[in-house]
Design a protein around this motif. Structure first.
Motif, PDB file in Angstrom:
ATOM      1  N   ALA A  39      18.272  30.010   0.346  1.00  0.00           N
ATOM      2  CA  ALA A  39      19.425  30.275   1.214  1.00  0.00           C
ATOM      3  C   ALA A  39      20.171  28.979   1.515  1.00  0.00           C
ATOM      4  O   ALA A  39      21.410  28.955   1.536  1.00  0.00           O
ATOM      5  N   LEU A  40      19.434  27.904   1.730  1.00  0.00           N
ATOM      6  CA  LEU A  40      20.076  26.605   1.964  1.00  0.00           C
ATOM      7  C   LEU A  40      20.863  26.145   0.740  1.00  0.00           C
ATOM      8  O   LEU A  40      21.996  25.665   0.860  1.00  0.00           O
ATOM      9  N   LEU A  41      20.254  26.282  -0.437  1.00  0.00           N
ATOM     10  CA  LEU A  41      20.968  25.913  -1.668  1.00  0.00           C
ATOM     11  C   LEU A  41      22.245  26.725  -1.824  1.00  0.00           C
ATOM     12  O   LEU A  41      23.301  26.196  -2.171  1.00  0.00           O
ATOM     13  N   TRP A  42      22.151  28.034  -1.556  1.00  0.00           N
ATOM     14  CA  TRP A  42      23.334  28.877  -1.634  1.00  0.00           C
ATOM     15  C   TRP A  42      24.363  28.439  -0.591  1.00  0.00           C
ATOM     16  O   TRP A  42      25.559  28.414  -0.866  1.00  0.00           O
ATOM     17  N   GLY A  43      23.904  28.060   0.590  1.00  0.00           N
ATOM     18  CA  GLY A  43      24.806  27.596   1.641  1.00  0.00           C
ATOM     19  C   GLY A  43      25.569  26.355   1.225  1.00  0.00           C
ATOM     20  O   GLY A  43      26.788  26.257   1.445  1.00  0.00           O
ATOM     21  N   PHE A  44      24.895  25.397   0.614  1.00  0.00           N
ATOM     22  CA  PHE A  44      25.583  24.188   0.168  1.00  0.00           C
ATOM     23  C   PHE A  44      26.539  24.486  -0.978  1.00  0.00           C
ATOM     24  O   PHE A  44      27.619  23.906  -1.077  1.00  0.00           O
ATOM     25  N   TRP A  45      26.152  25.418  -1.853  1.00  0.00           N
ATOM     26  CA  TRP A  45      27.071  25.826  -2.917  1.00  0.00           C
ATOM     27  C   TRP A  45      28.325  26.455  -2.306  1.00  0.00           C
ATOM     28  O   TRP A  45      29.443  26.152  -2.723  1.00  0.00           O
ATOM     29  N   ALA A  46      28.139  27.340  -1.307  1.00  0.00           N
ATOM     30  CA  ALA A  46      29.281  27.971  -0.647  1.00  0.00           C
ATOM     31  C   ALA A  46      30.141  26.923   0.066  1.00  0.00           C
ATOM     32  O   ALA A  46      31.369  27.033   0.084  1.00  0.00           O
ATOM     33  N   LEU A  47      29.522  25.900   0.645  1.00  0.00           N
ATOM     34  CA  LEU A  47      30.269  24.831   1.307  1.00  0.00           C
ATOM     35  C   LEU A  47      31.170  24.111   0.315  1.00  0.00           C
ATOM     36  O   LEU A  47      32.371  23.944   0.556  1.00  0.00           O
ATOM     37  N   PHE A  81      28.323  27.839   6.700  1.00  0.00           N
ATOM     38  CA  PHE A  81      27.866  27.430   8.026  1.00  0.00           C
ATOM     39  C   PHE A  81      26.642  28.247   8.442  1.00  0.00           C
ATOM     40  O   PHE A  81      25.631  27.691   8.869  1.00  0.00           O
ATOM     41  N   PHE A  82      26.731  29.571   8.278  1.00  0.00           N
ATOM     42  CA  PHE A  82      25.601  30.422   8.658  1.00  0.00           C
ATOM     43  C   PHE A  82      24.389  30.172   7.767  1.00  0.00           C
ATOM     44  O   PHE A  82      23.253  30.139   8.241  1.00  0.00           O
ATOM     45  N   ALA A  83      24.608  30.001   6.470  1.00  0.00           N
ATOM     46  CA  ALA A  83      23.485  29.800   5.553  1.00  0.00           C
ATOM     47  C   ALA A  83      22.794  28.459   5.794  1.00  0.00           C
ATOM     48  O   ALA A  83      21.572  28.362   5.692  1.00  0.00           O
ATOM     49  N   ILE A  84      23.559  27.430   6.133  1.00  0.00           N
ATOM     50  CA  ILE A  84      22.967  26.107   6.333  1.00  0.00           C
ATOM     51  C   ILE A  84      22.281  26.012   7.687  1.00  0.00           C
ATOM     52  O   ILE A  84      21.184  25.468   7.799  1.00  0.00           O
TER      53      ILE A  84
END
Length: 190
Positions: A39-47, A81-84
């Motif tokens: 989820a964190l990796l996906w969050g940084f990708w989304a960022l 933001f939510f994922a990170i």
């Protein structure tokens, strides 16, 4: 053509396999941490995707699509933001979305099994696939927390098996390389 597989080098294949197996074991042993990390990796990708979309929105060639690029960029930044900052919630939300997608996919497969003329795939196989998709989707939606753990364990098992294949492939490449070196050395200069 067969030398392409060996060109990678047997040592590199074994190293890749060992890394895959270690990742697989870690994902199986710590599925919650694995889901959080994903989820964190996906969050940084989304960022980064959101920043890229916003940057693209203000380029001169983005005249007609500027509003859509800004909107998509802001949505990506909010999701990031939510994922990170809350990766557990993000993992559950993504699992819930995956569950809905599986249910919709299963329904479309079910409808397709009875409305299309089937030429190569047997109807019972499509119906089985539809039932599996709907069942899995319902399980994901009903309990996204357990589904997150299940997905992480599944990824761990796949990584473990994939790593084993790479290790065995590397060892087979080494054996083949030794065999070809031995046979060319035994021939000697002619």
């Amino acid at each position: 053509m067969e030398r392409d597989w060996f060109a990678v080098g047997w040592k590199m294949l074994v190293v890749r396999g060992v890394i895959g197996m270690v990742f697989g074991i870690l994902a199986i042993v710590w599925p919650l941490e694995t889901a959080t990390a994903l989820a964190l990796l996906w969050g940084f990708w989304a960022l980064f995707d959101g920043i890229g979309l916003l940057a693209a929105a203000f380029r001169p060639e983005a005249r007609g699509s500027r509003i859509w690029l800004v909107l998509m960029g802001v949505i990506a930044l909010v999701a990031a933001f939510f994922a990170i900052f809350s990766p557990g919630v993000a993992a559950k939300a993504l699992t819930w979305i995956l569950g809905i997608w599986l249910i919709v996919r299963g329904v479309f497969e079910l409808v397709g099994a009875f409305t299309r003329k089937l030429t190569t795939t047997p109807r019972w196989l499509i119906l089985l696939s539809a039932a599996f998709s709907v069942l899995l989707g319902i399980l994901f939606v009903a309990n996204p927390g357990a589904a997150v753990v299940g997905i992480a364990v599944f990824l761990g098992v796949v990584a473990l098996m994939w790593g084993a294949v790479f290790v065995l492939g590397g060892l087979a490449a080494r054996r083949e390389l030794n065999r070809s070196e031995t046979s060319s050395a035994s021939l000697g200069p002619q």
